[in-house]
Scaffold this motif. Structure first.
Motif, PDB file in Angstrom:
ATOM      1  N   TRP A   5      37.977  35.639  21.287  1.00  9.26           N
ATOM      2  CA  TRP A   5      39.149  35.540  21.527  1.00  9.26           C
ATOM      3  C   TRP A   5      39.483  37.090  22.215  1.00  9.26           C
ATOM      4  O   TRP A   5      40.448  36.717  23.017  1.00  9.26           O
ATOM      5  CB  TRP A   5      40.108  35.724  20.207  1.00  9.26           C
ATOM      6  N   GLY A   6      38.987  38.059  22.242  1.00  9.67           N
ATOM      7  CA  GLY A   6      39.354  39.086  22.985  1.00  9.67           C
ATOM      8  C   GLY A   6      38.904  38.907  24.295  1.00  9.67           C
ATOM      9  O   GLY A   6      39.709  39.424  25.331  1.00  9.67           O
ATOM     10  N   THR A  11      40.361  38.032  29.721  1.00  9.02           N
ATOM     11  CA  THR A  11      40.247  37.495  30.944  1.00  9.02           C
ATOM     12  C   THR A  11      41.176  36.596  31.375  1.00  9.02           C
ATOM     13  O   THR A  11      41.944  36.648  32.636  1.00  9.02           O
ATOM     14  CB  THR A  11      38.999  36.512  30.838  1.00  9.02           C
ATOM     15  N   MET A  12      41.825  35.877  30.677  1.00 11.10           N
ATOM     16  CA  MET A  12      43.329  35.362  30.747  1.00 11.10           C
ATOM     17  C   MET A  12      44.198  36.056  31.561  1.00 11.10           C
ATOM     18  O   MET A  12      44.713  35.903  32.446  1.00 11.10           O
ATOM     19  CB  MET A  12      43.847  34.688  29.543  1.00 11.10           C
ATOM     20  N   ALA A  13      44.627  37.229  30.870  1.00 12.25           N
ATOM     21  CA  ALA A  13      45.471  38.178  31.320  1.00 12.25           C
ATOM     22  C   ALA A  13      45.297  38.622  32.667  1.00 12.25           C
ATOM     23  O   ALA A  13      45.953  38.998  33.633  1.00 12.25           O
ATOM     24  CB  ALA A  13      45.743  39.540  30.194  1.00 12.25           C
ATOM     25  N   ALA A  14      43.931  39.389  32.983  1.00  8.58           N
ATOM     26  CA  ALA A  14      43.314  39.694  34.189  1.00  8.58           C
ATOM     27  C   ALA A  14      43.366  38.870  35.192  1.00  8.58           C
ATOM     28  O   ALA A  14      44.086  38.922  36.370  1.00  8.58           O
ATOM     29  CB  ALA A  14      41.951  40.121  33.883  1.00  8.58           C
ATOM     30  N   ALA A  17      47.152  38.204  36.162  1.00  7.42           N
ATOM     31  CA  ALA A  17      47.882  39.198  36.769  1.00  7.42           C
ATOM     32  C   ALA A  17      47.359  39.353  38.044  1.00  7.42           C
ATOM     33  O   ALA A  17      48.108  39.805  39.159  1.00  7.42           O
ATOM     34  CB  ALA A  17      47.304  40.748  36.220  1.00  7.42           C
ATOM     35  N   LYS A  18      45.834  38.998  38.495  1.00  5.98           N
ATOM     36  CA  LYS A  18      45.521  39.223  39.859  1.00  5.98           C
ATOM     37  C   LYS A  18      44.533  37.769  39.999  1.00  5.98           C
ATOM     38  O   LYS A  18      43.409  37.724  39.605  1.00  5.98           O
ATOM     39  CB  LYS A  18      44.461  40.293  39.929  1.00  5.98           C
ATOM     40  N   ALA A  19      44.959  37.103  40.909  1.00 11.13           N
ATOM     41  CA  ALA A  19      44.349  36.040  41.418  1.00 11.13           C
ATOM     42  C   ALA A  19      42.968  36.030  41.830  1.00 11.13           C
ATOM     43  O   ALA A  19      42.123  34.935  41.656  1.00 11.13           O
ATOM     44  CB  ALA A  19      45.283  34.927  42.452  1.00 11.13           C
ATOM     45  N   GLU A  20      42.550  37.045  42.371  1.00 11.78           N
ATOM     46  CA  GLU A  20      41.116  37.214  42.952  1.00 11.78           C
ATOM     47  C   GLU A  20      40.019  37.019  41.878  1.00 11.78           C
ATOM     48  O   GLU A  20      38.934  36.843  41.991  1.00 11.78           O
ATOM     49  CB  GLU A  20      41.216  38.575  43.675  1.00 11.78           C
ATOM     50  N   PHE A  21      40.629  37.787  40.537  1.00  8.08           N
ATOM     51  CA  PHE A  21      39.460  37.752  39.364  1.00  8.08           C
ATOM     52  C   PHE A  21      39.276  36.242  39.294  1.00  8.08           C
ATOM     53  O   PHE A  21      38.078  35.944  38.926  1.00  8.08           O
ATOM     54  CB  PHE A  21      40.301  38.317  38.198  1.00  8.08           C
ATOM     55  N   ALA A  22      40.176  35.531  39.097  1.00  3.14           N
ATOM     56  CA  ALA A  22      39.847  33.868  38.918  1.00  3.14           C
ATOM     57  C   ALA A  22      38.984  33.458  39.967  1.00  3.14           C
ATOM     58  O   ALA A  22      38.004  32.697  39.542  1.00  3.14           O
ATOM     59  CB  ALA A  22      41.104  33.056  38.614  1.00  3.14           C
ATOM     60  N   VAL A  23      39.287  33.671  41.204  1.00  6.04           N
ATOM     61  CA  VAL A  23      38.475  33.143  42.268  1.00  6.04           C
ATOM     62  C   VAL A  23      37.002  33.685  41.974  1.00  6.04           C
ATOM     63  O   VAL A  23      35.946  32.827  42.431  1.00  6.04           O
ATOM     64  CB  VAL A  23      38.868  33.542  43.567  1.00  6.04           C
ATOM     65  N   GLY A  92      39.014  31.752  29.759  1.00  2.00           N
ATOM     66  CA  GLY A  92      39.914  32.713  29.830  1.00  2.00           C
ATOM     67  C   GLY A  92      40.638  32.370  31.303  1.00  2.00           C
ATOM     68  O   GLY A  92      41.601  32.637  31.510  1.00  2.00           O
ATOM     69  N   ALA A  93      39.216  32.566  32.305  1.00 10.11           N
ATOM     70  CA  ALA A  93      39.789  32.508  33.676  1.00 10.11           C
ATOM     71  C   ALA A  93      40.519  31.389  33.995  1.00 10.11           C
ATOM     72  O   ALA A  93      41.408  31.120  35.059  1.00 10.11           O
ATOM     73  CB  ALA A  93      38.471  32.548  34.738  1.00 10.11           C
TER      74      ALA A  93
END
Length: 170
Positions: A5-6, A11-14, A17-23, A92-93
């Protein structure tokens, strides 16, 4: 649970907040696939075949993750931790990206029905794998094989609880 969960919520919050992280985590093709999958409203009675396919895919995928989390425990628990952490980051992503996408409402309508059951089942499966892995480390004077046998009942109870949650999710 803390590890999964951590990493999941972090990861979900990051990614929200910043779409580049998911990509960076999922890749552009996966991002496009998720956005396409949830672009149309999932109304009652509409897209029943597609909805059934998506539900089946998620349940089988997450059940596979749960099975890997359990089975990888035989590598002294390290395999369970790595599998759990990897999947917490990936899931999370997906959640982080989809929560801020134009398809957020459609995504949430779909995943809130079964996601909590499945993700909790993954955590229980990993806990069962960790229990088996710990039996190989802390043997209580038994051989490793005997320690594994003695511990298997507790681990299978946890895995069984995960299985029930996977069935409820389906």
């Amino acid at each position: 649970a803390v590890l999964f969960w951590g990493l999941f919520f972090g990861t979900m919050a990051a990614c929200a907040a910043k779409a580049e992280f998911a990509v960076a985590i999922l890749g552009p093709a996966a991002i496009e696939q998720y956005e396409t999958m949830y672009q149309d409203r999932l109304e009652k009675g509409a897209l029943d075949d597609g909805r059934a396919f998506m539900t089946g895919f998620y349940v089988m995928n997450n059940a596979g993750i749960g099975l890997r989390c359990f089975a990888m425990g035989v590598f002294f628990g390290i395999g369970s931790l790595i599998t759990l952490a990897f999947n917490a980051i990936m899931l999370g992503a997906v959640f982080g990206h989809m929560l801020v996408s134009p398809s957020a409402e459609n995504f949430l309508v779909f995943v809130t029905a079964h996601g909590p059951f499945e993700l909790t089942a993954v955590v229980f499966s990993a806990a069962a794998g960790l229990r088996m892995g710990w039996a190989l480390i802390e043997t209580h004077g038994w051989s490793r094989m005997e320690s594994l046998r003695q511990t298997s009942r507790q681990a299978l109870e946890l895995a069984g609880t995960g299985t029930v949650l996977f069935i409820l999710a389906a």
